[in-house]
Design a protein around this motif. Structure first.
Motif, PDB file in Angstrom:
ATOM      1  N   UNK A 167      10.338   2.331  -9.610  1.00 33.45           N
ATOM      2  CA  UNK A 167       8.742   2.272  -9.338  1.00 33.45           C
ATOM      3  C   UNK A 167       8.019   3.647  -8.699  1.00 33.45           C
ATOM      4  N   UNK A 168       8.701   4.462  -8.563  1.00 33.44           N
ATOM      5  CA  UNK A 168       8.167   6.278  -8.542  1.00 33.44           C
ATOM      6  C   UNK A 168       7.219   5.976 -10.079  1.00 33.44           C
TER       7      UNK A 168
ATOM      8  N   UNK B 264       9.681  -0.178   2.830  1.00 33.21           N
ATOM      9  CA  UNK B 264      10.896  -0.396   1.576  1.00 33.21           C
ATOM     10  C   UNK B 264      11.049   1.840   1.458  1.00 33.21           C
ATOM     11  N   UNK B 265      12.044   1.460   0.636  1.00 32.00           N
ATOM     12  CA  UNK B 265      11.733   2.960  -0.577  1.00 32.00           C
ATOM     13  C   UNK B 265      12.280   2.603  -1.663  1.00 32.00           C
TER      14      UNK B 265
ATOM     15  N   UNK C 234       5.998  10.914  -2.052  1.00 32.00           N
ATOM     16  CA  UNK C 234       7.376   9.885  -1.553  1.00 32.00           C
ATOM     17  C   UNK C 234       7.945   9.505   0.029  1.00 32.00           C
ATOM     18  N   UNK C 235       7.583  10.970   0.966  1.00 31.23           N
ATOM     19  CA  UNK C 235       7.763  11.273   1.767  1.00 31.23           C
ATOM     20  C   UNK C 235       7.411   9.471   2.848  1.00 31.23           C
TER      21      UNK C 235
ATOM     22  N   UNK D 134       1.188  -1.352   0.445  1.00 31.22           N
ATOM     23  CA  UNK D 134      -0.146  -0.056   0.139  1.00 31.22           C
ATOM     24  C   UNK D 134       0.964   1.284   0.138  1.00 31.22           C
ATOM     25  N   UNK D 135       0.534   2.781  -0.884  1.00 32.72           N
ATOM     26  CA  UNK D 135       1.259   3.461  -0.286  1.00 32.72           C
ATOM     27  C   UNK D 135       0.058   4.630  -1.170  1.00 32.72           C
ATOM     28  N   UNK D 136       0.768   6.217  -1.605  1.00 31.93           N
ATOM     29  CA  UNK D 136      -0.384   7.212  -1.093  1.00 31.93           C
ATOM     30  C   UNK D 136       0.381   8.047  -2.523  1.00 31.93           C
ATOM     31  N   UNK D 137      -0.718   8.612  -2.945  1.00 25.98           N
ATOM     32  CA  UNK D 137      -0.455   9.823  -4.548  1.00 25.98           C
ATOM     33  C   UNK D 137      -1.189  10.540  -4.316  1.00 25.98           C
ATOM     34  N   UNK D 138      -1.195  11.866  -4.507  1.00 25.37           N
ATOM     35  CA  UNK D 138      -2.499  12.421  -4.785  1.00 25.37           C
ATOM     36  C   UNK D 138      -2.281  12.950  -5.922  1.00 25.37           C
TER      37      UNK D 138
END
Length: 280
Positions: free
Chosen positions: A252-253, A246-247, A201-202, A187-191
């Motif tokens: 991936x970005x 994980x960084x 990325x923070x 899971x991760x976040x974006x706007x």
């Protein structure tokens, strides 16, 4: 094998998308009456995440006890349907669903507004309102792509970042190991801003184990209350579910917050997650 090594083994070796993919559909809502922790007897036989909200920080005194208790009553529940082929012994991820559950007669049961009373849930006015708003949130969850081994879906959310309640997209990737049936969540976040998706990325990529129980801490913004009643921006999540971080790598970005994926891009995303997790 410790927990981190287990996760790495699962991710690096087995996050491989199927060639059969479906795109762009609403996520399935879990059926009311489903007893969550007796899921082995149901088609919904695996628990991904149960998140129990808790008012934790901010302008806690701006809200009454009745609202605070109502917020904590309903648990976000993510479950899957997993099948095992009797001939090949391979596991497939048939479906992923979301809903809200609450304790009824000492059991955690999925409910909705239409069936709460029949299921034995005693809800007051504020609790019914909170449940109704939760159901509206579920309707906004969108499956981006699904295969026989993974589900990628987006949840509109509000997170507390830099002392502001910020609207973001919380992306979820649920996948299964087809050989041993192990299930995990990334899971991760974006706007979304000015027509573009921007990765936060923070907040690192987080890998969450199957059957995770989350103490979901909520931040309160007292400026978002009128006459003691909160608006939709009053509450914000403090963090992603507990797991292993994980960084972000450059590949991936570039791939993590696309609006859509064809088979090639999905394969690239899987490879990028594998490499990001393997580089730790």
């Amino acid at each position: 094998m410790n927990r981190l090594n287990f996760l790495l083994c699962l991710i690096v070796c087995l996050l491989v998308p199927s060639s059969e993919a479906a795109y762009g559909e609403p996520i399935t809502t879990l059926p009311p009456g489903l007893v969550v922790e007796q899921s082995g007897a149901s088609p919904w036989n695996r628990i991904v995440l149960i998140a129990t909200p808790r008012i934790a920080s901010g302008d806690v005194d701006a809200m009454g006890r009745s609202i605070r208790d109502a917020v904590a009553k309903f648990r976000l529940t993510i479950m899957t349907q997993v099948n095992r082929d009797p001939q090949s012994s391979k596991y497939t991820l048939v479906n992923t669903g979301v809903g809200y559950s609450t304790m009824i007669n000492s059991q955690l049961v999925v409910i909705d507004s239409a069936n709460a009373t029949d299921l034995g849930a005693s809800l007051g006015f504020i609790e019914r309102r909170v449940l109704g708003e939760n159901e509206e949130q579920c309707k906004q969850v969108q499956v981006i792509v699904r295969t026989t081994t993974l589900f990628l879906f987006d949840v509109p959310a509000i997170f507390d970042r830099f002392n502001q309640h910020r609207r973001v997209v919380n992306r979820h990737l649920v996948w299964i190991n087809p050989t041993n049936g192990k299930l995990s969540l990334a899971t991760w976040l974006f706007d979304k801003k000015d027509g573009r998706n921007r990765l936060l990325v923070a907040d690192p990529l987080r890998i969450v184990a199957e059957n995770t129980r989350e103490d979901r801490a909520i931040h309160v913004d007292g400026d978002q209350f009128f006459l003691g009643v909160p608006n939709e921006n009053a509450f914000a999540l403090e963090a992603l579910p507990p797991g292993t971080d994980f960084s972000w790598t450059d590949p991936l970005q570039r791939l993590a917050c696309r609006d859509s994926y064809d088979a090639d891009l999905l394969s690239q995303l899987a490879k990028a997650i594998n490499e990001a997790c393997g580089s730790r």
